[in-house]
Design a protein around this motif. Structure first.
Motif, PDB file in Angstrom:
ATOM      1  N   GLY A   1      39.604  47.027  68.008  1.00 44.07           N
ATOM      2  CA  GLY A   1      39.595  46.434  69.326  1.00 44.07           C
ATOM      3  C   GLY A   1      38.230  46.431  69.990  1.00 44.07           C
ATOM      4  O   GLY A   1      38.049  45.789  71.017  1.00 44.07           O
ATOM      5  N   VAL A   2      37.263  47.148  69.439  1.00 41.21           N
ATOM      6  CA  VAL A   2      35.935  47.223  70.042  1.00 41.21           C
ATOM      7  C   VAL A   2      35.169  45.948  69.725  1.00 41.21           C
ATOM      8  O   VAL A   2      35.070  45.531  68.574  1.00 41.21           O
ATOM      9  N   LYS A   3      34.645  45.306  70.753  1.00 43.27           N
ATOM     10  CA  LYS A   3      33.864  44.082  70.580  1.00 43.27           C
ATOM     11  C   LYS A   3      32.415  44.376  70.967  1.00 43.27           C
ATOM     12  O   LYS A   3      32.139  44.818  72.072  1.00 43.27           O
TER      13      LYS A   3
ATOM     14  N   ARG B   1      30.400  36.584  70.426  1.00 42.29           N
ATOM     15  CA  ARG B   1      30.304  35.500  69.450  1.00 42.29           C
ATOM     16  C   ARG B   1      31.285  35.743  68.302  1.00 42.29           C
ATOM     17  O   ARG B   1      31.545  36.870  67.919  1.00 42.29           O
ATOM     18  N   HIS B   2      31.800  34.679  67.757  1.00 44.27           N
ATOM     19  CA  HIS B   2      32.737  34.753  66.642  1.00 44.27           C
ATOM     20  C   HIS B   2      32.159  33.995  65.456  1.00 44.27           C
ATOM     21  O   HIS B   2      31.449  33.007  65.613  1.00 44.27           O
ATOM     22  N   THR B   3      32.460  34.455  64.261  1.00 41.71           N
ATOM     23  CA  THR B   3      32.064  33.752  63.048  1.00 41.71           C
ATOM     24  C   THR B   3      33.296  33.031  62.521  1.00 41.71           C
ATOM     25  O   THR B   3      34.297  33.670  62.206  1.00 41.71           O
TER      26      THR B   3
END
Length: 50
Positions: A25-27, A31-33
């Motif tokens: 759950g840690v971001k 940004r997402h790939t």
């Protein structure tokens, strides 16, 4: 051959161990790939193709 340096664990009073679910759950970034079939093919063929 050099030996790795020994790093003492930090003494943090507020720190606690996280479960795998909590770690997921840690971001660290927003940004997402996006994994697409084309990107997976490039990754599979090696670092020169990236």
């Amino acid at each position: 051959m050099k030996r790795p340096l020994q790093i003492a664990p930090p003494e943090l009073k507020s720190a606690r161990k996280l479960s795998p679910m909590e770690l997921n759950g840690v971001k660290f970034t927003d940004r997402h790939t996006l994994l697409t079939p084309e990107l997976l093919e490039k990754m599979k063929s090696g670092p020169a193709a990236r």
